[in-house]
Structures are given as C-alpha cells and as structure tokens.
Motif scaffolding. Structure first.
Motif, short mmCIF file in Angstrom:
data_model
loop_
_atom_site.label_atom_id
_atom_site.label_comp_id
_atom_site.label_asym_id
_atom_site.label_seq_id
_atom_site.Cartn_x
_atom_site.Cartn_y
_atom_site.Cartn_z
N SER A 192 0.80 -1.23 0.00
CA SER A 192 0.00 0.00 0.00
C SER A 192 0.83 1.27 0.00
CB SER A 192 -0.93 0.00 1.23
OG SER A 192 -0.16 -0.06 2.42
N LEU A 208 -8.21 -1.95 -6.16
CA LEU A 208 -7.94 -1.94 -4.73
C LEU A 208 -7.80 -0.50 -4.23
CD1 LEU A 208 -5.38 -4.85 -4.18
CD2 LEU A 208 -7.72 -4.73 -3.31
N ARG A 209 -8.36 -0.22 -3.06
CA ARG A 209 -8.30 1.13 -2.50
C ARG A 209 -7.20 1.27 -1.45
NH1 ARG A 209 -14.91 1.82 -1.89
NH2 ARG A 209 -15.35 1.76 -4.15
N LEU A 210 -7.08 0.29 -0.56
CA LEU A 210 -6.00 0.24 0.44
C LEU A 210 -5.85 1.57 1.19
CD1 LEU A 210 -3.33 -1.66 -1.71
CD2 LEU A 210 -4.87 -2.62 0.02
N ASP A 261 -14.58 0.94 2.37
CA ASP A 261 -13.39 0.60 1.58
C ASP A 261 -12.86 -0.78 1.93
OD1 ASP A 261 -13.39 3.01 0.19
OD2 ASP A 261 -12.21 4.03 1.74
N ASP A 296 -12.41 -3.93 -0.64
CA ASP A 296 -11.14 -4.60 -0.89
C ASP A 296 -11.19 -6.07 -0.54
OD1 ASP A 296 -10.10 -2.27 -1.84
OD2 ASP A 296 -8.79 -1.85 -0.13
N GLU A 353 -2.98 -3.81 4.32
CA GLU A 353 -3.21 -4.94 3.42
C GLU A 353 -3.12 -6.28 4.16
OE1 GLU A 353 1.05 -3.49 2.21
OE2 GLU A 353 -0.84 -2.62 2.88
N THR A 366 -6.53 -6.70 5.72
CA THR A 366 -7.51 -6.91 4.65
C THR A 366 -7.39 -8.31 4.07
OG1 THR A 366 -7.42 -4.54 4.11
CG2 THR A 366 -8.34 -6.02 2.44
#
Length: 344
Positions: free
Chosen positions: A13, A63-65, A73, A77, A100, A103
C-alpha cells in the motif's frame, strides 16, 4: 510461466518512494523473472503500480488500500481480493503493511491461499486479540532485522513462524573499487577532497538536521570535507535553510533523486546516516558497505546489526557530537578507511 510454480499476489500500500516499496517491487520482479506467476495489488497511481507495470507484471485493478477506519473501503477490498483469489487461483498473498495484512486476513478467512507478512517496521507490536488471531492465520512472517523478531517475542506471539530475512544488494551494481573521479568532476568536488555521502529521503525520520550539525563540527577538524545528499522529500527547502544557518550550505550538494547511486558511492570516502527512527532494513547502508564505503550510523533498527566496528561506527541518535567524532576518526585516517572498506 512455470506451471509448477505458485501464483503469488503481492499487495503493497505504499504510494511513493521508500525502502519497503523498493524491496517489494524488486522481489516481485525477481520472482517474475524466475518463472513465478506474480500479481500485484497496489494503490492507484503509486510507485509500486508503476514499477509492476514496467516489469510486465499484472496489476489487480480497483484496490483502494486506504488507511484508517473505512468500513466501506475495507469491505470493497475484501470482496475484490476474495474474487481475485478464486479467479486467479492464488496460492500465496504476500503483504507488506498493516492495512493490506488485515484486509488479506479477512479475505482469506475460509480460503486455502496462504498469508505471508513481511515486516520492516521496528515499532513495537501490540499483542491484541485481533493481532494474535491474524498471526495464527499467517503462514510466515519475514522480519527484516532482529529487532523486529524480538518485538514479536515481546508481544507474546508464536515466533516459530517468524524468520529474520535481511534485504539484499545487487552485487553486479554495487562493488568496491569503482572510480569516483567523473562524479566528483560533475559535482565540482576536488579529487583529493574528503567526501561524506548520505543516501536517504529528506524526511524528519532520517535526521538530516543532526547530520548538518555534525558536518559543521567535522569541518572544524577537517575543513575541506564535503557532503553529498542523494534523495528528495518534504524537507528539501527547510534543510537548505538549515544548512545555510549552520554555515555549511556551500559545502553540501543536494542531488535529489538519482539512479546512479553506485557512482555516487564511488565518489564517497564515508557514508553517514543520522536516522532517529525506522531503518527496519536500511538498503542504503547495505549498498554502501557492498561498495566498500565505511558507514557511520545511529543505533536505530537494523543499523547496529549491519554497521559493526570493523566497517564503521554507530552512535546514539540525535547526537551530532558523537557522530562528528566518529566521522573525524574515520575520515582522518586513510589506513583505517582502507581496512574498513575491505571488511565492508
């Protein structure tokens, strides 16, 4: 790609430049070149995404991260990762930062892909219930220095799955004995001048303010010393003003971001790193040592593990007096520098 190789999804990220992003991008490229099927998840328009595309590595779109408490968000993800793991038959998700990592752990809750974490941050780890659960779900943790390994132990985590894996250096680029004459000529530095190099982002954590004060003190003993800085960052203008106030601006070369770091190192008699934090891997220090350049650094992160007494010296952070003493000791002794260069 080799059908016998796993499919590895690297998620990083970091948006701009920095050691972690460089390490992640380089590992992806090297795996890709060796036949591993590599996918990359990165922030939109990030340096990581740019490097992956330049290497011909597919990038997971969307992906937004985003850091912080952003449940929408996070859900986006997690859903995208689950879909990607199934569609691309991902075997391993390799993560580099907390956002990440968390996530991916959520995305893999009932899937077979393995979760890997590389950690290059030396800040203490919190042994919370959530962190403990995620660690138990993790197949392997790569700690970039012993300090990080000990942080896991101190937090009460199972260290059986934690391994210390230092960053590496490309020895085809960074070798001792290079000729720095052309670089000195470009920078208008005399061939016989003593030169200190510093390769680091111009950010508060790198401690340039202490390095400038150390330079001022060194010049009282060795007036001809010069300092060259490779790197850029948010403090560029502030540091130029600070250097002027310290009376050393005319003896410093601000080079900005450079791709010819081996040539810069060849022009240096010593490298100094005045970091006050971080340095979980310190690729720049490794590159300097590989190029046969003694290093004076602080006792931060992995630096004491790398800069042993035979290749340089370490001093307490935010202590320009101590750094100046070690720089004078090394720069003022040609035979000592030669021995340190050979040991490095």
């Amino acid at each position: 790609m080799n059908a016998d190789m796993p499919t590895v999804l690297h998620i990083c990220s970091i948006k701009g430049r920095g050691g972690t992003g460089y390490m992640a991008a380089r590992l992806c490229r090297l795996l890709h070149e060796r036949g591993v099927r590599v996918l990359v998840g990165a922030c939109p328009d990030s340096k990581m995404e740019e490097r992956a595309r330049a290497a011909g590595i597919p990038v997971i779109e969307g992906l937004r991260l985003r850091r912080g408490f952003r449940p929408v968000d996070l859900w986006h993800d997690v859903s995208l990762l689950r879909e990607t793991v199934r569609r691309e038959q991902v075997d391993i998700i390799h993560t580099w930062h907390s956002i990440e990592y968390w996530t991916a752990a959520a995305a893999l809750a009932d899937l077979d892909a393995r979760l890997v974490r590389s950690r290059g941050i030396v800040t203490p780890i919190k042994g919370t219930v959530v962190n403990t659960m995620i660690h138990a779900r993790t197949a392997a943790v790569h700690a970039t220095c012993k300090t990080i390994f000990e942080n896991y132990r101190a937090a009460g985590f199972d260290t059986g799955r934690v391994r210390v894996l230092y960053d590496g250096v490309d020895l085809t680029r960074f070798t001792p004995g290079g000729d720095g004459v052309l670089m000195r000529r470009e920078l208008e530095i005399a061939p016989d001048a003593l030169v200190i190099g510093c390769i680091a982002r111009l950010e508060p954590i790198k401690g340039h303010c202490h390095l400038f004060e150390a330079l001022r003190l060194v010049r009282q003993e060795l007036p001809g010393v010069r300092l060259i800085l490779a790197g850029d960052g948010s403090l560029r203008k502030e540091l130029e003003i600070l250097a002027a106030n310290c009376g050393v601006l005319s003896h410093i070369r601000f080079l900005g971001v450079r791709k010819d770091i081996p040539d810069i190192l060849n022009a240096c008699d010593c490298v100094a790193l005045a970091s006050v934090g971080s340095e979980g891997s310190s690729r720049g220090t490794m590159e300097a040592l590989a190029a046969g350049v003694p290093v004076v650094a602080t006792t931060v992160g992995t630096l004491p593990e790398l800069v042993t007494a035979d290749v340089g010296a370490v001093v307490a952070p935010a202590n320009p007096d101590a750094m100046a003493r070690e720089l004078v000791r090394i720069l003022g002794d040609t035979e000592l520098r030669t021995r340190m260069a050979a040991a490095a």
